[in-house]
Design a protein around this motif. Sequence first.
Motif, PDB file in Angstrom:
ATOM      1  N   VAL A  34       0.747  -1.021   0.315  1.00 28.62           N
ATOM      2  CA  VAL A  34       0.135  -0.108   0.293  1.00 28.62           C
ATOM      3  C   VAL A  34       1.100   1.033  -0.404  1.00 28.62           C
ATOM      4  CG1 VAL A  34      -1.814   1.295   1.760  1.00 28.62           C
ATOM      5  CG2 VAL A  34      -1.904  -1.054   0.880  1.00 28.62           C
ATOM      6  N   VAL A  53       3.726  -0.584   9.065  1.00 30.87           N
ATOM      7  CA  VAL A  53       3.504   0.640   8.203  1.00 30.87           C
ATOM      8  C   VAL A  53       4.155   1.647   8.753  1.00 30.87           C
ATOM      9  CG1 VAL A  53       1.733   1.711   9.046  1.00 30.87           C
ATOM     10  CG2 VAL A  53       1.302  -0.933   8.890  1.00 30.87           C
ATOM     11  N   LEU A  68       2.628  -5.308  11.238  1.00 29.55           N
ATOM     12  CA  LEU A  68       1.733  -6.534  11.914  1.00 29.55           C
ATOM     13  C   LEU A  68       1.817  -7.748  11.050  1.00 29.55           C
ATOM     14  CD1 LEU A  68      -0.916  -3.702   9.815  1.00 29.55           C
ATOM     15  CD2 LEU A  68      -0.406  -3.859  12.795  1.00 29.55           C
ATOM     16  N   PHE A  74      -4.881  -5.096   7.206  1.00 31.16           N
ATOM     17  CA  PHE A  74      -4.940  -3.107   7.366  1.00 31.16           C
ATOM     18  C   PHE A  74      -5.652  -2.981   6.158  1.00 31.16           C
ATOM     19  CE2 PHE A  74      -1.522  -3.680   3.901  1.00 31.16           C
ATOM     20  CZ  PHE A  74      -0.999  -5.234   4.330  1.00 31.16           C
ATOM     21  N   GLU A  76      -8.263  -0.920   6.273  1.00 30.84           N
ATOM     22  CA  GLU A  76      -9.678  -0.176   7.086  1.00 30.84           C
ATOM     23  C   GLU A  76      -9.596   1.160   6.829  1.00 30.84           C
ATOM     24  OE1 GLU A  76      -6.739  -1.203   8.467  1.00 30.84           O
ATOM     25  OE2 GLU A  76      -7.238   0.516  10.718  1.00 30.84           O
ATOM     26  N   SER A  78      -9.005   3.454   4.818  1.00 34.50           N
ATOM     27  CA  SER A  78      -9.317   4.218   3.982  1.00 34.50           C
ATOM     28  C   SER A  78     -11.054   3.737   2.921  1.00 34.50           C
ATOM     29  CB  SER A  78      -8.607   4.020   2.493  1.00 34.50           C
ATOM     30  OG  SER A  78      -7.391   5.138   2.610  1.00 34.50           O
ATOM     31  N   SER A  84      -7.842   9.077   0.805  1.00 39.64           N
ATOM     32  CA  SER A  84      -6.331   8.564   0.613  1.00 39.64           C
ATOM     33  C   SER A  84      -6.047   7.690   1.347  1.00 39.64           C
ATOM     34  CB  SER A  84      -5.211   9.555  -0.131  1.00 39.64           C
ATOM     35  OG  SER A  84      -4.561  10.404   0.903  1.00 39.64           O
ATOM     36  N   ARG A  85      -4.543   6.751   1.359  1.00 40.85           N
ATOM     37  CA  ARG A  85      -3.861   5.890   2.165  1.00 40.85           C
ATOM     38  C   ARG A  85      -3.254   6.573   3.173  1.00 40.85           C
ATOM     39  NH1 ARG A  85      -6.732   1.106   1.763  1.00 40.85           N
ATOM     40  NH2 ARG A  85      -5.892  -0.155   0.145  1.00 40.85           N
ATOM     41  N   SER A  86      -3.318   6.153   4.594  1.00 38.42           N
ATOM     42  CA  SER A  86      -2.813   7.039   5.799  1.00 38.42           C
ATOM     43  C   SER A  86      -0.823   6.509   6.021  1.00 38.42           C
ATOM     44  CB  SER A  86      -4.014   7.306   7.285  1.00 38.42           C
ATOM     45  OG  SER A  86      -3.141   5.439   7.030  1.00 38.42           O
ATOM     46  N   ALA A  87      -0.751   5.592   4.934  1.00 34.88           N
ATOM     47  CA  ALA A  87       0.646   4.913   5.616  1.00 34.88           C
ATOM     48  C   ALA A  87       0.855   4.199   4.175  1.00 34.88           C
ATOM     49  CB  ALA A  87       0.415   4.869   7.129  1.00 34.88           C
ATOM     50  N   VAL A  89       2.362   0.776   3.284  1.00 35.02           N
ATOM     51  CA  VAL A  89       2.560  -0.987   4.067  1.00 35.02           C
ATOM     52  C   VAL A  89       3.825  -1.802   2.821  1.00 35.02           C
ATOM     53  CG1 VAL A  89       1.454  -3.090   4.747  1.00 35.02           C
ATOM     54  CG2 VAL A  89      -0.080  -0.839   4.831  1.00 35.02           C
ATOM     55  N   ILE A 130       0.073   4.196  19.784  1.00 26.82           N
ATOM     56  CA  ILE A 130       0.176   4.868  19.759  1.00 26.82           C
ATOM     57  C   ILE A 130       0.040   6.528  20.753  1.00 26.82           C
ATOM     58  CG2 ILE A 130       0.233   7.525  17.913  1.00 26.82           C
ATOM     59  CD1 ILE A 130      -1.952   5.262  15.937  1.00 26.82           C
TER      60      ILE A 130
HETATM   61  P1  CMP Z   1      -5.451   2.751   5.186  1.00 25.80           P
HETATM   62  O1  CMP Z   1      -5.289   4.561   5.743  1.00 25.80           O
HETATM   63  O2  CMP Z   1      -6.164   2.480   4.345  1.00 25.80           O
HETATM   64  O3  CMP Z   1      -3.786   2.587   4.498  1.00 25.80           O
HETATM   65  C1  CMP Z   1      -2.170   2.516   5.583  1.00 25.80           C
HETATM   66  C2  CMP Z   1      -2.708   1.302   6.597  1.00 25.80           C
HETATM   67  O4  CMP Z   1      -1.787   1.416   7.711  1.00 25.80           O
HETATM   68  C3  CMP Z   1      -3.619   1.700   7.179  1.00 25.80           C
HETATM   69  O5  CMP Z   1      -5.398   2.337   6.326  1.00 25.80           O
HETATM   70  C4  CMP Z   1      -4.004   1.635   8.750  1.00 25.80           C
HETATM   71  O6  CMP Z   1      -4.925   0.017   8.415  1.00 25.80           O
HETATM   72  C5  CMP Z   1      -2.466   0.767   8.876  1.00 25.80           C
HETATM   73  N1  CMP Z   1      -1.917   1.990   9.525  1.00 25.80           N
HETATM   74  C6  CMP Z   1      -1.734   2.606  10.130  1.00 25.80           C
HETATM   75  N2  CMP Z   1      -1.549   3.980  10.991  1.00 25.80           N
HETATM   76  C7  CMP Z   1      -1.259   2.406  11.560  1.00 25.80           C
HETATM   77  C8  CMP Z   1      -1.001   2.046  12.694  1.00 25.80           C
HETATM   78  N3  CMP Z   1      -0.423   3.369  14.233  1.00 25.80           N
HETATM   79  N4  CMP Z   1      -0.599   0.959  13.466  1.00 25.80           N
HETATM   80  C9  CMP Z   1      -1.446   0.039  12.604  1.00 25.80           C
HETATM   81  N5  CMP Z   1      -1.498  -0.110  11.756  1.00 25.80           N
HETATM   82  C10 CMP Z   1      -1.935   1.156  10.297  1.00 25.80           C
END
Ligand code: CMP
Length: 222
Positions: A34, A53, A68, A74, A76, A78, A84-87, A89, A130
């Motif tokens: 991702v 991640v 993970l 992961f 979930e 978005s 959009s994707r927050s991070a 992977v 976190i």
């Molecule tokens: P999404 O934003 O769709 O795509 C990137 C994913 O990384 C995000 O969803 C989460 O499933 C996962 N993710 C983001 N931040 C964290 C975190 N701090 N710990 C674990 N998983 C995360």
Amino acid sequence: FAGIPLLEGLPEDAAAQAAPRCRWKTFEAHELIVDYGDESNDVLFIISGQVRVLMSSAYGRHVILNHLDKGDFFGEMSAIDGRSRSASVIALYNSEICVMPGEVFMEIATSVPLIARRTLEKLTERVRTINERLAEQAFLTARQRLCAELLRQSRPRSGHPGQRIVSPPPIQEDLANLISSRREVVSRELSALTKDGVMERSRGGLILTDVDELSRRVEEAM
Ligand code: CMP
């Protein structure tokens, strides 16, 4: 959906409807699964392997948010908020992943309360982790943050009551990244812990031989 704890107890008709809409894919070690900022919304379930991640700076530095494992999921975020994707992977090892379209995940989560509940529990657990890390950065020294991180990553060592193990052995660079420190500091502090008899290195991982002492060191200044 064998090997996916989140979907355990999914009624058979719902599973039969969802399964053909999912894909099972294998990602190789280091492959990007991702990408931060992408507009995709699939939810991904780890059948085997491990993923990292992370977020990257414009200058190519990285911060690891989490690792993970098998059974985890992961993507979930978005699927839930449509953003959009927050991070990013990436796969750490060859990983078998079940890819479920976000719409399918949301249909399941809105019709099966047990699965919505499990998703909320997982999100809550991630917020707690976190928060812990953030508080540790504010209150603790790098030495204490390392002890806290080792305790967090560890699990009971079978056959050795009272001991815990971090396995597979963590990479020093990763530990440094997770506790916002430098590899040299981690290397020095791991040696000190070994010398103090609190920890032992073995091929299988880092053995935490004196868990009470590690906890005491974390709590000293809190
Ligand atoms: P999404 O934003 O769709 O795509 C990137 C994913 O990384 C995000 O969803 C989460 O499933 C996962 N993710 C983001 N931040 C964290 C975190 N701090 N710990 C674990 N998983 C995360």
